[in-house]
Design a protein around this motif. Structure first.
Motif, short mmCIF file in Angstrom:
data_model
loop_
_atom_site.label_atom_id
_atom_site.label_comp_id
_atom_site.label_asym_id
_atom_site.label_seq_id
_atom_site.Cartn_x
_atom_site.Cartn_y
_atom_site.Cartn_z
N LEU A 170 38.29 -1.39 9.95
CA LEU A 170 38.10 -2.08 11.23
C LEU A 170 37.20 -1.26 12.15
CD1 LEU A 170 41.63 -3.55 12.05
CD2 LEU A 170 39.50 -4.84 11.80
N GLN A 171 37.41 0.05 12.16
CA GLN A 171 36.58 0.93 12.99
C GLN A 171 35.12 0.87 12.57
OE1 GLN A 171 37.90 5.04 13.02
NE2 GLN A 171 35.83 5.76 13.47
N ARG A 172 34.88 0.90 11.25
CA ARG A 172 33.51 0.84 10.75
C ARG A 172 32.86 -0.49 11.12
NH1 ARG A 172 33.20 5.43 10.71
NH2 ARG A 172 33.11 6.88 8.95
N GLN A 173 33.58 -1.59 10.95
CA GLN A 173 33.02 -2.90 11.27
C GLN A 173 32.61 -2.96 12.74
OE1 GLN A 173 36.35 -5.32 9.84
NE2 GLN A 173 35.04 -6.15 8.24
N THR A 174 33.46 -2.46 13.62
CA THR A 174 33.17 -2.48 15.06
C THR A 174 32.03 -1.54 15.41
OG1 THR A 174 35.50 -2.97 15.52
CG2 THR A 174 34.16 -2.15 17.35
N GLU A 175 32.05 -0.36 14.82
CA GLU A 175 31.03 0.65 15.09
C GLU A 175 29.64 0.17 14.69
OE1 GLU A 175 30.35 5.39 13.92
OE2 GLU A 175 32.00 4.23 13.05
N LEU A 176 29.55 -0.42 13.52
CA LEU A 176 28.24 -0.86 13.03
C LEU A 176 27.75 -2.10 13.78
CD1 LEU A 176 28.66 -0.24 9.20
CD2 LEU A 176 27.60 1.21 10.94
N GLN A 177 28.68 -2.93 14.22
CA GLN A 177 28.29 -4.07 15.03
C GLN A 177 27.65 -3.61 16.34
OE1 GLN A 177 31.50 -6.76 15.86
NE2 GLN A 177 30.25 -8.13 17.12
N MET A 178 28.23 -2.59 16.96
CA MET A 178 27.68 -2.04 18.20
C MET A 178 26.34 -1.36 17.95
SD MET A 178 31.18 -0.50 19.88
CE MET A 178 30.30 0.19 21.28
N LEU A 179 26.23 -0.68 16.80
CA LEU A 179 24.97 0.00 16.47
C LEU A 179 23.82 -0.99 16.35
CD1 LEU A 179 23.28 2.44 15.43
CD2 LEU A 179 24.17 1.92 13.15
N LEU A 180 24.08 -2.12 15.72
CA LEU A 180 23.01 -3.08 15.43
C LEU A 180 22.73 -4.04 16.59
CD1 LEU A 180 23.83 -3.93 11.71
CD2 LEU A 180 22.08 -2.39 12.59
N TYR A 181 23.61 -4.03 17.59
CA TYR A 181 23.41 -4.92 18.74
C TYR A 181 22.08 -4.58 19.41
CZ TYR A 181 24.17 -7.23 23.22
OH TYR A 181 24.04 -8.03 24.35
N GLN A 182 21.17 -5.51 19.45
CA GLN A 182 19.84 -5.37 20.04
C GLN A 182 19.03 -4.23 19.41
OE1 GLN A 182 20.35 -5.16 24.35
NE2 GLN A 182 20.41 -7.38 24.49
N HIS A 183 19.31 -3.90 18.16
CA HIS A 183 18.52 -2.89 17.46
C HIS A 183 17.10 -3.43 17.24
CE1 HIS A 183 17.13 -0.20 14.26
NE2 HIS A 183 18.04 0.65 14.68
N GLN A 187 15.55 -7.18 16.73
CA GLN A 187 14.59 -7.78 17.65
C GLN A 187 13.40 -8.34 16.88
OE1 GLN A 187 15.11 -8.23 21.01
NE2 GLN A 187 17.14 -7.48 20.46
N GLN A 188 12.99 -7.64 15.84
CA GLN A 188 11.91 -8.14 14.99
C GLN A 188 12.33 -9.42 14.27
OE1 GLN A 188 10.79 -4.91 12.37
NE2 GLN A 188 10.58 -3.47 14.07
N ARG A 189 13.58 -9.46 13.84
CA ARG A 189 14.06 -10.67 13.16
C ARG A 189 14.11 -11.86 14.12
NH1 ARG A 189 16.25 -10.45 8.27
NH2 ARG A 189 17.69 -12.16 8.72
N ILE A 190 14.53 -11.62 15.34
CA ILE A 190 14.57 -12.69 16.34
C ILE A 190 13.17 -13.23 16.57
CG2 ILE A 190 14.99 -13.18 18.78
CD1 ILE A 190 17.32 -11.18 18.65
N ARG A 192 10.84 -13.38 14.51
CA ARG A 192 10.43 -14.16 13.33
C ARG A 192 11.30 -15.38 13.11
NH1 ARG A 192 11.51 -9.37 9.79
NH2 ARG A 192 11.46 -10.84 8.05
N GLY A 193 12.24 -15.62 14.03
CA GLY A 193 13.09 -16.78 13.91
C GLY A 193 14.18 -16.65 12.86
N LEU A 194 14.58 -15.42 12.55
CA LEU A 194 15.60 -15.17 11.53
C LEU A 194 16.91 -14.75 12.19
CD1 LEU A 194 13.47 -13.16 8.94
CD2 LEU A 194 14.26 -15.53 8.74
N PRO A 195 18.05 -15.04 11.55
CA PRO A 195 19.33 -14.61 12.13
C PRO A 195 19.46 -13.09 12.13
CG PRO A 195 19.65 -15.60 9.94
CD PRO A 195 18.22 -15.83 10.32
N VAL A 196 20.07 -12.56 13.17
CA VAL A 196 20.23 -11.10 13.28
C VAL A 196 21.29 -10.63 12.28
CG1 VAL A 196 19.56 -11.05 15.69
CG2 VAL A 196 21.98 -11.34 15.09
N ILE A 197 21.20 -9.38 11.86
CA ILE A 197 22.23 -8.75 11.04
C ILE A 197 23.10 -7.94 11.99
CG2 ILE A 197 22.68 -7.23 9.08
CD1 ILE A 197 21.05 -9.78 8.43
N ASN A 198 24.29 -8.44 12.27
CA ASN A 198 25.12 -7.81 13.29
C ASN A 198 26.56 -7.58 12.84
OD1 ASN A 198 26.05 -10.41 13.26
ND2 ASN A 198 25.63 -10.85 15.42
N GLY A 199 26.77 -7.55 11.54
CA GLY A 199 28.12 -7.29 11.05
C GLY A 199 28.12 -7.03 9.56
#
Length: 323
Positions: A170-183, A187-190, A192-199
């Motif tokens: 659970l800690q890893r899932q939360t930690e990595l979600q925060m890391l990738l938020y607005q990474h 931003q490059q994926r957004i 290009r119209g692609l879904p973000v990787i956030n989990g």
């Protein structure tokens, strides 16, 4: 195709529409209905993940993935599935697999970010496929989570890790979600119209029971030693001039079923009527195929051309609700 003794198995996860609160309009699938009239039905209820394990690989998935990327398979490792998740009222909606549009180069770039962040903990991510990764850890991690394949596009409060190291997961899932938020990668994926990787969804190893002697055609990332999935029956005949048995695994319906997208679900079935059901019916009539099996989570249809048309058997048109 000189294959009058060919045994063809079509594995179609999510063939049946599960959202009974939404009425499926009448489907125009005359060839499929004739195939069903020629069939014998066997109820064999199973989960989607079990269907994948039965047909897509043999043995340890993690060991096969490690061999594919020349990684020491003696390391402790987990399956790491990148997802794009969106918060709903009572649950998280997620996208996974090929719909994410990840390339292997982009997957490597994400893994480099994760590896830098978790280097002090000894975790290291490896993209076995663009949308299916594995992570090695310095010690064995014990936990249980349901397979993402069985969550049908949504994660509710009951889908939480249990076991000795549940808190760490659970800690890893939360930690990595925060890391990738607005990474910047997201931003490059957004842009290009692609879904973000956030989990990420972590799973322990799973053992497949597929028969590697039978040629497999699929575009699923879970598969090993598979051929490209043909777009129609004619293309398949060019691929398999002398095979005795063939498995086609097509999970194209999983996404619209997960999302409750009835229009796309019906559209795919209509495409299959032209590309598969009608040509397969003709092939059975001409004795080009000896037996056709259609398999989904709910059961199995075994289809052979009858000696006499079973005019006495009244089969309801396929409604998406039952085989």
């Amino acid at each position: 195709m000189p294959a009058d003794n060919l045994h063809l198995t079509l594995v179609l996860p999510s063939l049946l529409w599960p959202h009974h609160e939404t009425i499926v309009p009448k489907l125009q699938l005359p060839a499929l209905n004739t195939l069903r009239q020629w069939s014998k039905y066997f109820s064999q209820s199973t989960s989607r993940s079990q269907l994948y394990r039965q047909y897509l690989w043999q043995g340890s998935w993690l060991q096969l993935a490690s061999q594919q990327i020349n990684l020491d398979s003696n390391n402790y490792s987990l399956i790491a599935i990148p997802i794009s998740q969106t918060a709903g009222m009572h649950q998280l909606q997620y996208l996974d697999g090929k719909i994410l549009g990840l390339s292997i180069e982009e997957a490597k770039a994400f893994c480099e970010v994760l590896n830098t962040w978790l280097r002090k903990d000894g975790w290291q991510f490896w993209p076995a496929n663009p949308d299916l990764w594995l992570v090695t850890t310095p010690q064995k991690i014990e936990f249980t989570l349901p397979s993402l394949l069985d969550l049908s596009g949504s994660i509710n409060g009951t889908a939480k890790p249990t076991g000795t190291d549940a808190t760490l997961i659970l800690q890893r899932q939360t930690e990595l979600q925060m890391l990738l938020y607005q990474h910047p990668l997201n931003q490059q994926r957004i842009a290009r119209g692609l879904p973000v990787i956030n989990g990420f969804w972590f799973e322990t190893d799973c053992t497949g029971t597929a028969n590697n002697e039978i040629p497999l055609y699929t575009d699923s990332s879970w598969a090993f030693h598979a051929h490209n999935l043909p777009t129609n029956y004619i293309e398949l005949t060019n691929f398999t001039p002398s095979q005795q048995e063939v498995v086609l695994f097509n999970d194209q319906l999983c996404l619209p079923v997960n999302q409750g997208d009835l229009y796309t679900y019906m559209q795919i079935l209509q495409q299959w009527e032209q590309n598969w059901w009608q040509p397969l019916l003709t092939a059975l009539q001409n004795r080009q195929i000896h037996q056709l099996d259609i398999r989904c989570e709910e059961g199995l249809l075994k289809i052979c051309k009858p000696w006499l048309p079973p005019f006495w058997r009244k089969t309801k048109p396929f409604s998406g609700l039952s085989l």
